[in-house]
Design a protein around this motif. Sequence first.
Motif, mmCIF file in Angstrom:
data_model
loop_
_atom_site.group_PDB
_atom_site.id
_atom_site.type_symbol
_atom_site.label_atom_id
_atom_site.label_comp_id
_atom_site.label_asym_id
_atom_site.label_seq_id
_atom_site.Cartn_x
_atom_site.Cartn_y
_atom_site.Cartn_z
ATOM 1 N N UNK A 7 0.845 -1.193 0.000
ATOM 2 C CA UNK A 7 0.000 0.000 0.000
ATOM 3 C C UNK A 7 0.879 1.241 0.000
ATOM 4 N N UNK A 8 0.667 2.111 -0.970
ATOM 5 C CA UNK A 8 1.350 3.395 -1.032
ATOM 6 C C UNK A 8 0.356 4.457 -0.556
ATOM 7 N N UNK A 9 0.707 5.145 0.509
ATOM 8 C CA UNK A 9 -0.173 6.150 1.112
ATOM 9 C C UNK A 9 0.365 7.522 0.745
ATOM 10 N N UNK A 10 -0.256 8.148 -0.252
ATOM 11 C CA UNK A 10 0.107 9.491 -0.682
ATOM 12 C C UNK A 10 -0.957 10.472 -0.195
ATOM 13 N N UNK A 11 -0.531 11.636 0.260
ATOM 14 C CA UNK A 11 -1.519 12.612 0.747
ATOM 15 C C UNK A 11 -0.965 14.027 0.585
ATOM 16 N N UNK A 12 -1.859 14.953 0.297
ATOM 17 C CA UNK A 12 -1.493 16.353 0.179
ATOM 18 C C UNK A 12 -1.531 17.060 1.519
ATOM 19 N N UNK A 14 4.238 2.366 2.086
ATOM 20 C CA UNK A 14 5.110 3.525 1.909
ATOM 21 C C UNK A 14 4.228 4.751 2.051
ATOM 22 N N UNK A 15 4.608 5.701 2.909
ATOM 23 C CA UNK A 15 3.834 6.916 3.126
ATOM 24 C C UNK A 15 4.660 8.123 2.713
ATOM 25 N N UNK A 16 4.000 9.056 2.022
ATOM 26 C CA UNK A 16 4.683 10.282 1.614
ATOM 27 C C UNK A 16 3.661 11.409 1.496
ATOM 28 N N UNK A 17 4.053 12.581 1.955
ATOM 29 C CA UNK A 17 3.195 13.764 1.902
ATOM 30 C C UNK A 17 3.751 14.751 0.877
ATOM 31 N N UNK A 18 2.847 15.452 0.223
ATOM 32 C CA UNK A 18 3.206 16.390 -0.830
ATOM 33 C C UNK A 18 2.510 17.726 -0.591
ATOM 34 N N UNK A 19 3.064 18.765 -1.185
ATOM 35 C CA UNK A 19 2.337 20.028 -1.245
ATOM 36 C C UNK A 19 1.122 19.816 -2.143
#
Length: 200
Positions: free
Chosen positions: A135-140, A166-171
Amino acid sequence: MLIIHGGYWRTKYDASLGELLAADLAARGIHAYNLEYRRGAGSAKHMLHDARAALAHVTQAGPITVIGHSAGGHLGCLLAAAEPRVSQVISQAGLLDLELAQELGLSDDAVQLMLGDTPLSEVNPVGQWPFKARVVIFHGKDDEDVPPVMAQSATRAALSSGQEHHTQYFEGDHYTWIDPATTQWQACVEQLAPWHFGGK
């Protein structure tokens, strides 16, 4: 590739939200399926059936990645829990913790509308972990529709359950994920290598 659109399970939002993403993937040489599923009041008892029926039409050999935006991230995880053919779920600002979403009353209590008489525990993504798929957890960071605390809660659940993730936050906000011109979408595409196009 399976693309599952969001829209808080409401009928006014449909698979047209995923058309540009499917076209982008097709241009990259990837078989892309843009899913539709039943939405609206009580749709929890139907949506997994629809997603599994769609998956049955995928005849190509090899790994399968599901990209789900918002409510599509929710359904993508349910599909991965039910179907070991799914290799990876990329959650774009996904509604992965329904208990939290219900507690926060997100989108005018959309969770309760979707559930109908279905127990929340049966369709809560974090309650299905661990399963085989990554599961790739992407969030703004600026997401006001599904706040970043959702990704934080999901990440804690993944860690405690042993779910590969994998978790990653983005603008950016809630909708940058479904625009193929954004760096957020490019980050999703990068998660497809090397499974789908050899690391290019």
